[in-house]
Design an enzyme around this catalytic site. Structure first.
Site, PDB file in Angstrom:
ATOM      1  N   VAL A  61       0.799  -1.236  -0.063  1.00 57.64           N
ATOM      2  CA  VAL A  61      -0.038  -0.037   0.097  1.00 57.64           C
ATOM      3  C   VAL A  61       0.827   1.176   0.037  1.00 57.64           C
ATOM      4  O   VAL A  61       0.267   2.313  -0.116  1.00 57.64           O
ATOM      5  CB  VAL A  61      -1.014   0.107   1.155  1.00 57.64           C
ATOM      6  N   TYR A  62       1.942   1.234  -0.013  1.00 54.95           N
ATOM      7  CA  TYR A  62       2.938   2.407   0.186  1.00 54.95           C
ATOM      8  C   TYR A  62       3.116   2.750  -1.364  1.00 54.95           C
ATOM      9  O   TYR A  62       3.707   2.379  -2.228  1.00 54.95           O
ATOM     10  CB  TYR A  62       4.301   1.964   0.774  1.00 54.95           C
ATOM     11  N   SER A  63       2.360   3.861  -1.668  1.00 59.02           N
ATOM     12  CA  SER A  63       2.400   4.709  -2.601  1.00 59.02           C
ATOM     13  C   SER A  63       2.092   3.572  -3.926  1.00 59.02           C
ATOM     14  O   SER A  63       2.365   3.705  -5.103  1.00 59.02           O
ATOM     15  CB  SER A  63       3.610   5.257  -3.483  1.00 59.02           C
TER      16      SER A  63
END
Length: 345
Positions: A61-63
């Site tokens: 989910v990071y970027s």
């Protein structure tokens, strides 16, 4: 660099890990964390590896996966020198297979992470949240298959409640599945809730803490002071609501003591805050962040020295708050305290 076992496992990890939430930053949260590209990331990894920091943490989910992609480019040609930790389970879209930890989701998520990272195995794969809609046995059986396939080597959890983690560990023991060896948790001088239940559980069950946001969501930098406005360039203007809530008086009390000890030791406020965490029970690695070389080098200097017992006691006193029921009797009543002495504080 100091090195430790990750919980009761045989995996040896550095006391500091580098979080890659600043890599490839996009969106309202991650763009305010940082926008490190592949070239900049490779330079940060050069500095980290040279200092003995060899573990790097990411998540799908990071970027929207860009963090893993940038990390994959940064480790190219030196995969055997590093440990990669990543996570899946939080929503990445609106589709039925874009959230949770079902067999279908985990299998797809791991394969996608491997492609983005440019590797054929993940050293530590963690569930980013507990999925109450998927049977624990299904989750563990899937992780077992992924371990046997060589795609992941160790498993862990992140942000689980005590009962969720214990239920998973018990099911792993009953069915001979790999146990979670790590629990990625929020823990800081202004957020010590981890100590109430999760720390005793981790101590009892051999689960190592991977600490995220050791500076209290960017509040323990030394720039936030009593009776002073939030600095104009602080990312908290845009990101405060995404992180754990903090009582302002607690924050100011802790910062006052941190500042005094930083002056005594010739260290920075963040270095003192991180060093305090490194001495806490069950902590295997503290995940630091860095938007540039200067921040990384400063955070790396949190190791290699120790606070005095008096300094630790002062930080303990400033940061300790009464736990809610059913935990506070263990601290406040002699009979409970004799039977259940706290591990920390």
């Amino acid at each position: 660099m100091e090195y430790r076992r990750l919980g009761a496992s045989g995996l040896v990890v550095p006391a500091l890990s580098l979080g890659t939430g600043t890599f490839g930053g996009s969106g309202p949260l991650f763009s305010n964390w940082g926008t490190t590209d592949a070239q900049e990331a490779r330079r940060l990894l050069d500095i980290a590896i040279d200092a003995g920091l060899t573990m790097f943490d990411s998540a799908d989910v990071y970027s929207d996966g860009a963090s893993e992609e940038v990390l994959g480019q940064a480790i190219k040609g030196r995969r055997d020198q590093v440990l990669i930790s990543t996570k899946a389970g939080l929503p990445t879209g609106d589709g039925p297979l874009d959230a949770g930890t079902s067999r279908a989701r985990l299998t797809t998520a791991v394969d996608a992470a491997l492609r983005r990272l440019g590797t054929d195995y993940i050293d530590l794969f963690q569930l980013h949240a507990f999925d109450a809609g998927t049977p624990v046995d299904e989750v563990l059986a899937t992780l077992d298959d992924l371990v046997r396939a060589g795609k992941i080597r160790y498993t862990g959890a992140s942000n689980f409640a005590g009962w969720e983690l214990m239920k998973s560990l018990d099911a792993a023991d009953r069915h001979g599945r790999p146990r979670y060896v790590a629990h990625q948790v929020y823990y800081s001088l202004i957020g010590r809730d981890y100590e109430w239940e999760l720390m005793p559980l981790a101590h009892d069950q051999g689960v190592g803490a991977m600490v995220w946001s050791p500076l209290g969501w960017g509040r323990l930098t030394g720039r936030i002071r009593r009776d002073a406005p939030l600095p104009a360039d602080s990312r908290l203007h845009a990101t405060a609501d995404y992180g754990p809530p903090v009582d302002e008086e607690l924050l100011y009390d802790v910062v006052d003591v941190l500042s005094a000890i930083a002056e005594e030791t010739g260290r920075t406020v963040p270095q003192v805050a991180i060093n305090w965490l490194l001495r806490r029970p069950t902590v295997s690695s503290v995940i630091i962040g860095a938007r540039n070389e200067e921040q990384l080098r400063q955070n790396l200097d949190a190791v290699g020295w120790e606070l005095t017992p008096d300094q630790v006691a002062r930080l303990d006193a400033a940061s300790l708050r009464t736990a809610p029921y059913p935990y506070h009797p263990y601290r406040r009543q002699e009979g409970f305290a004799r039977l259940n002495p706290p591990l920390a504080g």
